[in-house]
Design an enzyme around this catalytic site. Structure first.
Site, PDB file in Angstrom:
ATOM      1  N   THR A 110       0.939  -1.040   0.038  1.00 35.61           N
ATOM      2  CA  THR A 110       0.179   0.071  -0.346  1.00 35.61           C
ATOM      3  C   THR A 110       1.254   1.207  -0.163  1.00 35.61           C
ATOM      4  O   THR A 110       1.548   1.540   0.576  1.00 35.61           O
ATOM      5  CB  THR A 110      -0.657  -0.010   1.265  1.00 35.61           C
ATOM      6  OG1 THR A 110      -1.398  -1.314   1.706  1.00 35.61           O
ATOM      7  CG2 THR A 110      -1.485   1.094   1.519  1.00 35.61           C
ATOM      8  N   LEU A 111       0.093   2.148  -0.838  1.00 34.01           N
ATOM      9  CA  LEU A 111       1.797   3.464  -1.139  1.00 34.01           C
ATOM     10  C   LEU A 111       0.578   4.495  -0.990  1.00 34.01           C
ATOM     11  O   LEU A 111       0.559   5.787  -0.126  1.00 34.01           O
ATOM     12  CB  LEU A 111       1.840   3.592  -2.449  1.00 34.01           C
ATOM     13  CG  LEU A 111       3.364   2.446  -2.504  1.00 34.01           C
ATOM     14  CD1 LEU A 111       3.492   2.312  -3.722  1.00 34.01           C
ATOM     15  CD2 LEU A 111       4.290   2.323  -2.025  1.00 34.01           C
TER      16      LEU A 111
END
Lengths: 245, 312
Positions: free
Chosen positions: A23-24
């Site tokens: 997850t960015l």
């Protein structure tokens, strides 16, 4: 697939897992959750908005859910991660019920479980992008706590996430007291939600208030707060200072 | 199939009833029948073999090992559980084996049988408790621990490369619904008890407990400890009860699991030795009677000090 994200510089210290998806950034997000302890249990409020960046895209998102018999979970941040958390908790409660032995996980246990999950994900650089509020009551003991996406957790008499931290908590610090009645609690939450509605651009005017007591959890139908926009200062907002907002 | 000679050595072996040899039979010369027939039966080689009667002999033999160990007893009220065990040292020079283990603040266990197996299982229990506490910040309910322990024991009854644990565990612990005492046996079964005794000469203690158990639910903590000491005394069968031969541990609501120190135990023994078995003091605690000499002949001292005779 986001190629920019998975390209690694030559001197990257990340091992073989550097190409995996992590997850960015969040995509569909919910805004603040505000909660407080009152006489009979916990009251929690959250609006029903799911923003897609700056667009208020989804307007019927329930961001508060009951967990087992004793707990209530509210989430802000990435909605899909919230749904994933609900799946984890569903499994947890299921196994707890399967013991069928008179013992059950209370809000404190669920809160600590969530803390472990959030913190471990953070350590793997793959967080669940949420700020969670976990409240409940078991055997007369009220419990209200919060966990963030980096695993920061604590319990208190009143908590808030996101913008609520900045706008709601000062109000709660002033006006919260022990043994609030249900009406006073709701009034206090609505006061906080109104400020958030005026000042948080990702808030929408459609909220729910949930309460959890020994009897169980109930969640209100969605409703709107009355707002007032006729303040004279709003009529010519830049009068005093051209170029300001 | 070998023909069965009437009253021959083979017939005797096959017809032998439950003969549990406590010591090996004296050497009578080289066996006149094959080694195979020397074992009680041909279905006891491994735990994964059923007998025609539907028994797993290896599991039963494991339960025998529990009966051979030195005694452990447990009893509980609504709010407290007391565990006690008899400590027998191999010789005067050695210390005695640890048979009571603290598993968590709210759970403790007393073992009988192969103490090495008991230690390993205690370590498992401690691990489970601490992992649960870490994840949930809450104590592991003893009922769940006991089930996990039983399932672990069951695994050993269904793998050809394992053997059952040779230890019986009396698990004392608290959970939401109050105080609990469980017995876990090598077969993988577990039972909840108001009071129980395991190990050698435990029948004497069980008889005592059966007489008294109805009072345990509402008994005070001190009365419970007293009853535990009495039950231990039963298993000693004539030997003096002193704090060096027994260990007592208590856990209760508001009282974390701990082993009572020898001084406290000796004081309690002295106090009730004078009073005797009846509830309520029959005679004033005498300072002189604190010495073992007068307490020792439990039946003899009866007439002199107003102590009720022991009825075993």
């Amino acid at each position: 697939m986001n190629f920019m994200a998975s390209k690694q510089p030559e001197n990257s210290l990340l091992g073989p897992e550097s190409d995996s998806q992590r997850t960015l950034y969040p995509y569909v997000t919910g805004t603040s959750v505000v909660a407080l302890k009152y006489k009979d249990g916990i009251l929690m409020a959250a609006d029903m908005g799911g923003s897609y960046g700056s667009t208020l895209r989804y307007k019927n998102v329930e961001r508060m859910k009951a967990i087992g018999k004793h707990s209530l979970l509210g989430a802000s941040g990435e909605i899909s991660d919230f749904q994933e958390i609900l799946r984890y908790l569903d499994e947890l409660i299921l196994y707890d019920n399967m013991w069928d032995d008179g013992n059950s996980l209370g809000p404190k246990e669920v809160h600590n479980y969530l803390t472990r999950v959030m913190y471990n994900r953070r350590n793997k650089f793959n967080p669940l992008w949420n700020s969670l509020v976990l409240g409940g009551i078991k055997n007369g003991q009220k419990y209200l706590g919060t966990v963030s996406m980096i695993g920061v957790n604590f319990e208190d008499n009143h908590v808030a996430t996101g913008f609520g931290n900045h706008l709601a908590r000062p109000i709660l610090r002033q006006e919260w007291h022990e043994n609030l009645s249900f009406e006073d609690g709701v009034r206090l939450l609505e006061k906080c939600m109104r400020v958030l509605l005026y000042r948080d651009r990702s808030a929408i005017n459609k909220l729910q208030i949930a309460k959890i007591t020994e009897e169980g959890m109930t969640i209100s139908q969605p409703y709107s707060l009355k707002t007032y926009w006729e303040f004279s200062a709003f009529e010519n907002p830049t009068q005093g200072a051209v170029g300001s907002w | 199939m070998q023909k069965c000679i009437k009253n021959g050595p083979l017939a005797q072996l096959l017809n032998a009833k439950k003969a549990y040899p406590v010591r090996p039979e004296p050497w009578k010369g080289p066996p006149t029948v094959s080694y195979r027939k020397m074992f009680r039966n041909q279905y006891d080689t491994d735990v994964t073999t059923w007998s025609p009667a539907g028994r797993l002999f290896q599991v039963e033999y494991a339960m025998e090992a529990v009966k051979q160990g030195s005694a452990a007893i447990g009893l509980r009220s609504k709010t407290h559980i007391v565990l006690g065990c008899v400590n027998k040292a191999n010789s005067e020079l050695s210390s005695h084996q640890k048979k009571i283990f603290k598993v968590d603040d709210h759970i403790g266990v007393a073992i009988a049988g192969l103490t090495a197996d008991g230690r390993v299982l205690s370590r498992y229990m401690r691990n489970e408790c601490i992992n649960y506490s870490f994840t949930y910040e809450s104590p592991l309910p003893v009922g769940r621990l006991v089930v996990q322990l039983a399932d672990k024991a069951q695994v050993c009854t269904q793998r050809s490369w394992k053997r059952p644990y040779g230890v019986g565990l009396l698990v004392a612990g608290l959970d939401e619904s109050g105080a609990h005492l469980y017995y876990n046996c090598p077969s993988g079964n577990y039972f909840e008890y108001q009071a129980f005794a395991i190990g050698s000469r435990s029948q004497a203690a069980k008889t005592y407990l059966e007489r008294k158990f109805e009072n345990f639910t509402d008994a005070s903590r001190d009365d419970l400890v007293k009853d535990a000491l009495m039950a231990i005394r039963e298993t000693l069968q004539g030997e003096t009860l002193k704090s060096s031969v027994c260990t007592i541990a208590v856990v209760g609501v508001g009282e974390p699991f701990h082993i009572l120190d020898q001084g406290t135990v000796q004081q309690m023994i002295d106090a009730f030795e004078i009073v005797g078995e009846q509830e309520g003091p029959a005679a004033e605690p005498d300072a002189a009677a604190g010495q073992e000499a007068s307490a020792e002949p439990e039946q003899g001292a009866a007439a002199g000090e107003g102590v009720a005779p022991m009825d075993i």
